[in-house]
Design an enzyme around this catalytic site. Structure first.
Site, PDB file in Angstrom:
ATOM      1  CG  ASP A  99      25.507  98.723  13.346  1.00  0.00           C
ATOM      2  OD1 ASP A  99      24.563  98.688  14.154  1.00  0.00           O
ATOM      3  OD2 ASP A  99      25.377  99.024  12.144  1.00  0.00           O
ATOM      4  CG  ASP A 201      20.177  97.151  14.814  1.00  0.00           C
ATOM      5  OD1 ASP A 201      20.227  97.640  13.673  1.00  0.00           O
ATOM      6  OD2 ASP A 201      19.514  96.127  15.090  1.00  0.00           O
ATOM      7  CD  GLU A 264      17.846 101.134  12.594  1.00  0.00           C
ATOM      8  OE1 GLU A 264      17.479 100.878  11.432  1.00  0.00           O
ATOM      9  OE2 GLU A 264      17.932 100.255  13.472  1.00  0.00           O
ATOM     10  CG  HIS A 325      22.237  98.741   6.138  1.00  0.00           C
ATOM     11  ND1 HIS A 325      22.236  99.810   7.012  1.00  0.00           N
ATOM     12  CD2 HIS A 325      21.820  97.678   6.863  1.00  0.00           C
ATOM     13  CE1 HIS A 325      21.843  99.404   8.200  1.00  0.00           C
ATOM     14  NE2 HIS A 325      21.590  98.120   8.145  1.00  0.00           N
ATOM     15  CG  ASP A 326      18.084  98.718   7.073  1.00  0.00           C
ATOM     16  OD1 ASP A 326      18.559  97.604   6.768  1.00  0.00           O
ATOM     17  OD2 ASP A 326      18.213  99.230   8.194  1.00  0.00           O
TER      18      ASP A 326
END
Ligand code: GLC
Length: 531
Positions: A99, A201, A264, A325-326
């Protein structure tokens, strides 16, 4: 058929390291924990392992606030653990995706500490500093994703700095060439260690309007939404200049062999496509989050797939995501039975699938008592139910204490049902979600039509969606998904017959099919066609 690259042919799996496996009993997962579970990932048939951030961080946003990009936070291990991890991943013929969080740092990062130390500091311009308006108020109306204004007043130097997320996450100024060079240097550091790719990200946030114009009001804002949605982020995100940055990152990756970049990006299809680059020189996989936001309805989903397929630029490769995870977990969103149908959809669509850890065992959102909430998004907007903790709970591996995740006190509680619902139980049950995932991945990896063939929509009604996957010279597969709980029939176009290759009801496999097929509620079937 063109030779496929690993990130096109393989399945990606996201690990949220805090919750995967703890090796030192401090209640938080770590790199040595992941090492212990690599055989599991291999047996699942995974190719790319993406791990959410493991770098030094004060953990204000659980690792998405980085204070040293080139080191491992002690809670996760150290660089030698990392070296071992990458070696062991490669030994299993898998790939490691890190990430990369380039939009913002931690407010404890030395770059920011220097930047905020004085207006004259050489790193002042590495972040986004602005004067107050004459009346002392914030420079413009931009809002932070995690609530409130995006501007934080710095008493010492009498200016505001911008943060798209927490005030502990100041945004870097990507218009500054030194910032660009510093982040390229970070990328080189990990690429030289053999990392195979990055998930970047909030890629669409990286550059802001040069004139810092006010964002317009969102006419569709409703009070249950995060306060951020009061405005449309027209000037704070998705600026044309972001593509120059993406292109630079891509060019760096292209200096190495077979490295890849995921972006992302939460944007509508048309804008999302621009992140492939003007000439496929952007992100290899701009994450496609359509399945996260659509309601679970055949017509909507079929239409979205068609729109997405039609929009992909020539040479661009599609991808699909069911969870991260969001977001709330898929099994909680649509129910455990439909989650099986969703798994079949994810693994039979054209393009790279990304699996969120635990979805392969049908993990559900775990209720976290309010006093135990950890996520800043939940804590900052307590009345809006926005905590992401429920989808980040520890993986239950077996029926031992804490599901075998830790001997210590887990940082988030596990699902109460872990004794019945865990990897080890499901591994022995041919009807389990885990067995379904394994069979689906195995079939997808074996059959060129499923891995890379065309997507051909065939039929959609209120209950079912039907499509064919096919590549020249290979068997064709028809996928029939019942998105409802009720049984139904599907009448084949006259000339079709075949054999059930894989079903959510394994006892049907091997059955020959002609003319008509009857489906149970919540059933998904893959038919190998004979003609
Ligand atoms: C991304 C991450 C999210 C994080 C945010 C800020 O959206 O997925 O978890 O909070 O960026 O870095």
């Amino acid at each position: 058929m063109e030779q496929q690259l690993w990130w096109q042919s393989g399945v990606i799996y996201q690990i949220y390291p805090r919750s995967f496996q703890d090796s030192n009993q401090d209640g938080v997962g770590d790199l040595r924990g992941i090492l212990q579970r690599l055989d599991y990932l291999q047996s699942l048939g995974i190719k790319g392992v993406w791990i959410s951030p493991v770098f030094n961080s004060p953990m204000a946003d659980f690792g998405y606030d980085i204070s040293d990009y080139k080191n491992i936070d002690p809670i996760f291990g150290d660089l030698s653990d990392f070296d071992e991890l990458i070696q062991e991943i490669h030994r299993r013929d898998m790939k490691l995706i890190l990430d990369l969080v380039p939009n913002h740092t931690s407010d404890q990062h030395p770059w920011f500490l220097e930047s905020r130390s004085s207006k004259e500091n050489p790193k002042r311009d590495w972040y986004i500093w602005k004067d107050a308006l004459p009346d002392g108020s914030v420079p413009n109306n931009w809002l932070a994703m995690f609530g409130g204004t995006g501007w934080e007043w710095d008493e010492a130097t009498q200016e505001y700095y911008y943060h798209a997320f927490l005030k502990e996450q100041p945004d870097l100024n990507w218009r500054n060439p030194e910032v660009q060079e510093a982040m390229m240097d970070v990328m080189r550091f990990w690429l030289d260690k053999g990392v195979d790719g990055f998930r970047v990200d909030v890629m669409w946030h990286m550059i802001k309007d040069a004139n810092f114009r006010d964002n317009p009001v969102n006419p569709e804002y409703a009070s249950h939404m995060a306060t951020y949605n009061q405005l449309l982020p027209v000037y704070s995100t998705d600026q044309p200049e972001v593509h120059d940055i993406v292109y630079k990152m891509r060019s760096l990756l292209d200096e190495y062999e077979e490295r890849m970049m995921i972006g992302e990006i939460y944007l509508p299809i048309r804008s999302l496509m621009s992140y492939y680059g003007s000439d496929n020189n952007g992100a290899h996989l701009p994450f496609n989050f359509l399945l996260l936001s659509l309601s679970w309805n055949t017509h909507q989903i079929a239409a979205a797939i068609a729109e997405y397929e039609a929009a992909i630029p020539a040479g661009g490769w599609p991808n699909w995501v069911l969870g991260n995870h969001d977001q709330p977990r898929i099994a909680s969103r649509i129910g455990s039975e439909q989650a099986k149908v969703a798994a079949m959809l994810l693994l039979t669509l054209r393009g790279t699938p990304t699996i969120y850890y635990g979805d392969e065992i049908g993990m559900r959102d775990v209720p976290i008592p309010f006093e135990e909430v950890q996520d800043p998004q939940g804590l900052n907007m307590p009345d809006k139910n926005l905590s992401r903790d429920p989808a980040r709970t520890p993986m239950p591996w077996d029926d031992s204490k804490n599901g075998g995740f830790t001997q210590g006190q887990p940082w988030l509680r596990l699902d109460k049902n872990y004794v019945a619902h865990n990897v080890s139980v499901q591994d022995k049950d041919p009807r389990s979600m885990l067995s379904l995932y394994k069979r689906l991945i195995n079939l997808r990896q074996k059959e060129a039509s499923l891995m890379s063939g065309q997507y051909i929509p065939v039929y959609t009604d209120q209950q079912i969606m039907v499509y064919i996957r096919h590549t020249d010279g290979e068997d064709r597969f028809m996928v029939i998904l019942n998105l409802s709980h009720r049984p139904c029939y599907y009448n084949f176009p006259s000339s079709v017959n075949g054999t059930i290759e894989l079903s959510t009801s394994p006892e049907l496999e091997g059955e020959r099919i002609k003319d008509k097929i009857s489906l149970h509620g919540d059933e998904g079937i893959i038919i190998r066609l004979n003609n």
